[in-house]
Design a protein around this motif. Structure first.
Motif, PDB file in Angstrom:
ATOM      1  N   THR B 239       0.771  -1.340  -0.030  1.00  0.00           N
ATOM      2  CA  THR B 239       0.223   0.203   0.406  1.00  0.00           C
ATOM      3  C   THR B 239       1.284   1.234  -0.145  1.00  0.00           C
ATOM      4  N   MET B 240       1.881   1.658   0.557  1.00  0.00           N
ATOM      5  CA  MET B 240       2.683   2.358   1.309  1.00  0.00           C
ATOM      6  C   MET B 240       3.706   2.533  -0.635  1.00  0.00           C
ATOM      7  N   HIS B 241       3.929   1.083  -1.749  1.00  0.00           N
ATOM      8  CA  HIS B 241       3.884   2.048  -2.561  1.00  0.00           C
ATOM      9  C   HIS B 241       3.107   2.951  -3.687  1.00  0.00           C
ATOM     10  N   GLU B 242       1.958   2.203  -2.548  1.00  0.00           N
ATOM     11  CA  GLU B 242       0.800   3.781  -4.177  1.00  0.00           C
ATOM     12  C   GLU B 242       1.288   5.149  -3.945  1.00  0.00           C
ATOM     13  N   ASP B 243       0.353   5.542  -5.085  1.00  0.00           N
ATOM     14  CA  ASP B 243       0.667   6.796  -5.445  1.00  0.00           C
ATOM     15  C   ASP B 243       0.139   7.869  -5.006  1.00  0.00           C
ATOM     16  N   PHE B 244      -0.882   7.100  -4.519  1.00  0.00           N
ATOM     17  CA  PHE B 244      -1.757   8.460  -2.792  1.00  0.00           C
ATOM     18  C   PHE B 244      -1.245   8.969  -1.863  1.00  0.00           C
ATOM     19  N   ILE B 245      -0.491   7.789  -1.066  1.00  0.00           N
ATOM     20  CA  ILE B 245       0.768   7.763  -0.453  1.00  0.00           C
ATOM     21  C   ILE B 245       2.158   8.640  -0.737  1.00  0.00           C
ATOM     22  N   THR B 246       2.187   9.072  -1.979  1.00  0.00           N
ATOM     23  CA  THR B 246       3.144  10.090  -2.380  1.00  0.00           C
ATOM     24  C   THR B 246       2.416  11.453  -2.860  1.00  0.00           C
ATOM     25  N   VAL B 247       1.643  11.115  -2.457  1.00  0.00           N
ATOM     26  CA  VAL B 247       0.891  12.184  -3.021  1.00  0.00           C
ATOM     27  C   VAL B 247       0.612  13.208  -1.151  1.00  0.00           C
ATOM     28  N   ALA B 248      -0.043  11.865  -0.631  1.00  0.00           N
ATOM     29  CA  ALA B 248      -0.529  12.706   0.514  1.00  0.00           C
ATOM     30  C   ALA B 248       0.779  13.109   1.563  1.00  0.00           C
ATOM     31  N   ARG B 249       2.241  12.215   1.430  1.00  0.00           N
ATOM     32  CA  ARG B 249       3.511  13.084   1.468  1.00  0.00           C
ATOM     33  C   ARG B 249       3.736  14.529   0.971  1.00  0.00           C
ATOM     34  N   ALA B 250       3.673  14.473  -0.007  1.00  0.00           N
ATOM     35  CA  ALA B 250       4.486  15.452  -1.104  1.00  0.00           C
ATOM     36  C   ALA B 250       3.288  17.116  -0.494  1.00  0.00           C
ATOM     37  N   LYS B 251       1.922  16.651   0.365  1.00  0.00           N
ATOM     38  CA  LYS B 251       0.965  17.771   0.506  1.00  0.00           C
ATOM     39  C   LYS B 251       1.479  18.077   1.810  1.00  0.00           C
ATOM     40  N   GLY B 252       2.268  17.300   2.476  1.00  0.00           N
ATOM     41  CA  GLY B 252       3.049  18.262   3.493  1.00  0.00           C
ATOM     42  C   GLY B 252       2.059  17.039   4.723  1.00  0.00           C
ATOM     43  N   VAL B 253       1.742  15.952   4.397  1.00  0.00           N
ATOM     44  CA  VAL B 253       0.854  15.232   5.046  1.00  0.00           C
ATOM     45  C   VAL B 253       1.418  14.687   6.755  1.00  0.00           C
ATOM     46  N   PRO B 254       1.324  14.999   8.062  1.00  0.00           N
ATOM     47  CA  PRO B 254       2.552  14.073   9.278  1.00  0.00           C
ATOM     48  C   PRO B 254       2.766  12.514   8.629  1.00  0.00           C
ATOM     49  N   GLU B 255       3.518  12.160   8.961  1.00  0.00           N
ATOM     50  CA  GLU B 255       4.098  10.357   8.495  1.00  0.00           C
ATOM     51  C   GLU B 255       2.904   9.756   9.421  1.00  0.00           C
ATOM     52  N   ASN B 256       2.792  10.031  10.701  1.00  0.00           N
ATOM     53  CA  ASN B 256       1.669   9.325  11.337  1.00  0.00           C
ATOM     54  C   ASN B 256       0.636   9.303  10.948  1.00  0.00           C
ATOM     55  N   ARG B 257       0.172  10.280   9.821  1.00  0.00           N
ATOM     56  CA  ARG B 257      -1.401  10.638  10.102  1.00  0.00           C
ATOM     57  C   ARG B 257      -1.122   9.857   8.237  1.00  0.00           C
ATOM     58  N   VAL B 258      -0.440   9.906   7.533  1.00  0.00           N
ATOM     59  CA  VAL B 258       0.069   8.955   6.118  1.00  0.00           C
ATOM     60  C   VAL B 258      -0.520   7.414   6.340  1.00  0.00           C
ATOM     61  N   ILE B 259       0.569   7.455   7.542  1.00  0.00           N
ATOM     62  CA  ILE B 259       0.540   5.454   7.640  1.00  0.00           C
ATOM     63  C   ILE B 259      -0.858   5.105   8.212  1.00  0.00           C
ATOM     64  N   TYR B 260      -1.440   6.160   9.200  1.00  0.00           N
ATOM     65  CA  TYR B 260      -2.658   5.257  10.116  1.00  0.00           C
ATOM     66  C   TYR B 260      -3.786   5.901   9.196  1.00  0.00           C
ATOM     67  N   GLY B 261      -4.039   7.232   8.782  1.00  0.00           N
ATOM     68  CA  GLY B 261      -4.885   7.653   8.090  1.00  0.00           C
ATOM     69  C   GLY B 261      -5.155   7.189   7.093  1.00  0.00           C
ATOM     70  N   HIS B 262      -4.021   7.560   6.189  1.00  0.00           N
ATOM     71  CA  HIS B 262      -4.413   7.617   4.644  1.00  0.00           C
ATOM     72  C   HIS B 262      -3.903   5.405   4.275  1.00  0.00           C
ATOM     73  N   ALA B 263      -2.512   5.296   4.519  1.00  0.00           N
ATOM     74  CA  ALA B 263      -2.559   3.325   4.334  1.00  0.00           C
ATOM     75  C   ALA B 263      -3.004   2.307   4.423  1.00  0.00           C
ATOM     76  N   LEU B 264      -3.360   3.021   6.367  1.00  0.00           N
ATOM     77  CA  LEU B 264      -3.885   1.619   6.391  1.00  0.00           C
ATOM     78  C   LEU B 264      -5.265   1.365   6.480  1.00  0.00           C
ATOM     79  N   LYS B 265      -6.397   2.736   6.413  1.00  0.00           N
ATOM     80  CA  LYS B 265      -7.640   2.504   5.570  1.00  0.00           C
ATOM     81  C   LYS B 265      -7.984   1.825   4.566  1.00  0.00           C
ATOM     82  N   ALA B 266      -6.705   2.233   3.695  1.00  0.00           N
ATOM     83  CA  ALA B 266      -6.788   1.164   2.305  1.00  0.00           C
ATOM     84  C   ALA B 266      -5.992  -0.569   1.909  1.00  0.00           C
ATOM     85  N   ALA B 267      -5.246   0.142   3.160  1.00  0.00           N
ATOM     86  CA  ALA B 267      -5.270  -1.513   3.264  1.00  0.00           C
ATOM     87  C   ALA B 267      -6.275  -2.578   4.157  1.00  0.00           C
TER      88      ALA B 267
END
Lengths: 475, 347
Positions: B239-267
């Motif tokens: 999941t972490m290799h997906e584009d939307f994670i890169t986008v989230a990181r690029a937007k400046g979303v905090p790393e913890n929210r990227v993992i627990y919010g975005h990645a975990l939700k998709a996974a």
């Protein structure tokens, strides 16, 4: 595929395999296991499987730990020893008879459980005039104990020193004299019934002798004097053995029937490896053929095959296997293999189908078809070679599952009772309450052996997966 | 294909499997019961033939004795339902089993004689043990798996892979035996048998039950959490290799929210499915692990049924296990469809 291609890809494979440390470890483990399986008759003895389920191993002491625990404990336990005539001193007596000297060097804190003398071969013309035997023990402190006096010897004579009533009586009288204890008649009866003959014989001759707490180290000499009576007597002692029944035994100790656990472990590799490999290879091959066929046929045939696959997938395997086992009473190994294959191909078939579907749509397959390749050629020359890498790693990864399921069935008592298997050993251990009695040498090794086989194949399977499916490497 | 239709097909499929398995099993059991009944009839007749009145009859009039014998046999065959044709018996057995009429056990288990009552007592205990275990495993697995996925290829990650491989090769029930050896025999911390004390009542009973659950619980968690964390790690990494994670990181979303919010939700869909399949898988290991610990659940019933050849009990336990297994598969499907809209809309 031409032969050169096969050789080339094998070379590539070996080159890459060298960098898979886990895979190499797994491979070494597997070779050791195979060696154990192949040379089982040489490592132990060839008659183990025959004797395993049928008889009590009377010559072995039951429930004793392995010999090497002496290195780890302060109290040294006597190991199991079997002496034959060659280990004894034989002296011919004037006037007909023999004097056997059995020297036992006692350096242990806990003496043997028992000493068993057997294998007298007597033929006499007159049953009343059999040879007479007297056994005397010369202890290192110079004292002498007469254990048995003028006892008739026949071919079926078996003397068990620890439990023989005459010996117990003599030893009790001797110990009473040595300890100088004044005993009331009731105490005497109680002591005589409960005393440990061996601990007294191998203990220091002081007032505490009945407690048997202080061992006396040194050379003990058992003198067995056999005198002929009048008449025709012949005595053949070539089969005579003196068994010093140990408090420890061999490499892995014994179970409650006196069976050598080491022998069971070594022979168990055969069953475990053959069941595991047979199930893995058969079920993966069937799964691949099923999946590829389903993908290749397509249409309603694919639909039908997939419905059946789903049907099999939703069956819980173990409960059904248990039921079938209970119905058959006991399952022979071949039946277990058959049933495990019957349920084992399902997952592989699913993956193989999706892989084949992808490959089928690729341009090189289209090109081959356009060149006029038939179904067989497309399937075996273009689709199968692409799926085989997956098949190999899947085979390795299926072995632990098969091994564990066989062990589980044996543990429930519905495995093959004629085979020596690790699951069976654990079943016996569970029934004999080995865990609550602390017989760790009976519980731990068979499970470790199962885990070892599992680990070897998991390591190999993961290494194969990494090499043959490069996509995995990024993970 | 709409999700409702998809689900309908799954439920239909599950029912088909259930009926088919019950039918096949009924064939086996009618056969076993027939052999059983035949020996019982022979025994009964032999016993009655020792009656003095019958003995006198046999001496005076052998023909009448034969007649009595065949009459009695006929009567007993009717009693044991052997007079009906084989397939009729199979079908009635299938029907009874499907309707949860398993009959009685020969000797009481857990103080009950009726098989359905026995199973009713056993199921909550199995569920208690394995659901608790699964919750703990899921929790540890998520924590470890996400940690390992964040540090893929580093020491923590490698340690986790080794741990997963090691514990995956251990038979759960054997680990149970070793734990009993270590914790009950050597150290004397936990009781060796998980059979609860029947003399206790109310709060004390539950306290005793929970205390006896600790060692089986540790066993299940110990064997399963490594493999589970490894699965979570693999799902998370892809999941972490997906584009939307890169986008989230690029937007400046905090790393913890990227993992627990975005990645975990998709996974979460595959993870949840894995939890349920893990529960199902542990059901298999559970059968024997329970037997090792004497935990009074379904596994213990299997052990009892096999050791005492309780045919009816075995039949009932298997039926219920199969039904539970199929039900959980459907639940997994529903949850997957709920979490992953692609399944709902059609694939």
């Amino acid at each position: 595929m031409r032969l050169e291609d096969v050789v080339d890809s094998a070379k590539d494979f070996l080159y890459e395999f060298r960098y898979q440390k886990g895979g190499i470890l797994g491979f070494i483990l597997l070779i050791l296991l195979i060696l154990a399986a192949v040379f089982a008759p040489n490592i132990t003895s060839p008659d183990v499987p025959e004797r395993w389920s049928k008889e009590f191993w009377v010559e072995n002491p039951p429930n004793v730990p392995p010999t090497w625990i002496n290195y780890f404990s302060s109290e040294k336990l006597a190991p199991h020893e079997i002496l034959s005539l060659d280990d004894m001193q034989v002296e011919e007596l004037d006037g007909g008879g023999v004097l056997l000297r059995i020297v036992y060097k006692n350096t242990y804190d806990v003496p043997p459980k028992d000493i068993i003398l057997q294998g007298f071969n007597v033929s006499s013309s007159d049953a009343r005039n059999k040879p007479l035997m007297t056994i005397t023990l010369k202890r290192p402190d110079g004292s002498e104990v007469v254990l048995i006096e003028d006892r008739k010897v026949s071919s079926n004579t078996v003397i068990q020193i620890a439990t023989n009533t005459e010996v117990r009586k003599n030893v009790f009288e001797w110990a009473k004299k040595v300890s100088g204890a004044k005993l009331s008649p009731s105490e005497e009866i109680k002591l005589q019934a409960l005393m440990d003959t061996m601990k007294i014989l191998f203990g220091k001759a002081d007032e505490n002798i009945f407690e048997g707490t202080s061992p006396l180290h040194g050379d003990y000499v058992f003198e067995v004097k056999i005198t002929y009576q009048d008449g025709d007597n012949t005595l053949d002692l070539s089969n005579l053995t003196a068994i010093f029944s140990g408090r420890t035994y061999g490499l892995m100790g014994t179970d409650s029937k006196g069976r050598d656990i080491w022998a069971g472990l070594v022979w168990g590799t055969r069953v475990s490896l053959s069941v595991g490999i047979a199930v893995a290879v058969l079920s993966v091959l069937i799964g691949i053929v099923y999946g590829v066929a389903s993908a290749y046929f397509g249409g309603w045939k694919d639909e039908a095959l997939q419905r059946f696959n789903e049907f099999m997938f939703s069956m819980p395997v173990l409960p059904i296997l248990i039921l079938l086992g209970a119905y058959l009473g006991h399952m022979a190994l071949s039946q277990i293999v058959l049933l495990l294959v019957l349920f084992g191909w399902v997952g592989v078939a699913k993956v193989a189908r999706s892989m084949a579907l992808q490959i089928k749509e690729q341009t090189f397959v289209e090109a081959a078809r356009a060149l006029g390749a038939g179904s067989g050629r497309v399937v075996f020359k273009h689709i199968m070679p692409q799926i085989m890498p997956y098949a190999f790693s899947q085979m390795a990864l299926s072995v632990p599952y098969a091994v564990m399921t066989e062990a589980a069935l044996s543990f429930l008592g519905i495995g093959d009772p004629t085979a020596v298997t690790w699951g069976q050993m654990l079943y016996d251990a569970q029934n004999a309450g080995a865990t609550i009695n602390g017989y760790w040498w009976w519980v731990i090794p068979p499970g470790l052996a199962i885990a070892l086989v599992g680990l070897a194949f998991v390591l190999i399977g993961v290494a194969l997966d990494r090499i043959l499916n490069p996509r995995m490497r990024t993970l | 294909m709409s999700f409702a239709r998809y689900l309908g097909i799954r439920i239909f499929n599950a029912l088909l499997v259930l009926i088919f398995v019950t039918f096949v099993v009924s064939i086996l059991f009618v056969k076993v019961a027939e052999d059983d009944a035949k020996t019982r009839i022979a025994e009964v007749i032999n016993n009655e033939a020792r009656n003095p009145a019958i003995l006198r009859l046999k001496a005076s009039d052998p023909e009448a004795f034969e007649k009595w014998k065949s009459n009695r046999e006929e009567q007993l065959r009717r009693e044991f339902e052997l007079d009906k044709p084989f397939w009729e018996r199979v079908i009635s057995k299938t029907k009874n089993t499907l309707l949860l009429n398993f009959g009685n056990a020969r000797s009481p288990v857990f103080g009950e004689i009726k098989v359905s009552k026995i199973i009713e007592k056993a199921i909550p205990r199995t569920v208690l043990l394995f659901t608790t275990a699964q919750i703990i495993i899921t929790f540890i697995g998520l924590l470890l798996g996400i940690k390992a996925a964040q540090k893929a290829g580093k020491f923590v990650d490698k340690l986790l892979s080794v741990l997963a491989m090691l514990t995956a090769s251990l038979p759960m029930w054997w680990v149970g035996m070793v734990f009993i050896l270590a914790f009950s025999f050597q150290l004397g911390i936990f009781p060796a048998s998980s059979l609860p004390n029947p003399n206790l009542e109310g709060f004390a009973y539950y306290k005793d039950l929970l205390w006896r659950m600790v060692l089986p619980l540790i066993t299940v968690v110990f064997v399963s959490f490594g493999g589970w964390a490894y699965t979570t790690r693999n799902i998370m990494i892809s999941t972490m290799h997906e584009d939307f994670i890169t986008v989230a990181r690029a937007k400046g979303v905090p790393e913890n929210r990227v993992i627990y919010g975005h990645a975990l939700k998709a996974a979460s869909p595959p993870i949840v499915t894995n939890v349920i399949i893990g529960l199902l898988g542990s059901l298999g290991g559970a059968i024997i692990t329970e037997a090792v610990f004497n935990w009074p659940g379904m596994g213990r019933l299997y052990w009892v049924a096999l050791q005492q050849s309780e045919v009816n009990l075995l039949m009932g336990v298997t039926y219920v296990t199969v039904a539970l297994f199929l039900a959980s598969m459907i639940i997994a499907d529903v949850i997957y469809g709920y979490l992953d809209p692609r399944v709902r809309v059609g694939r």
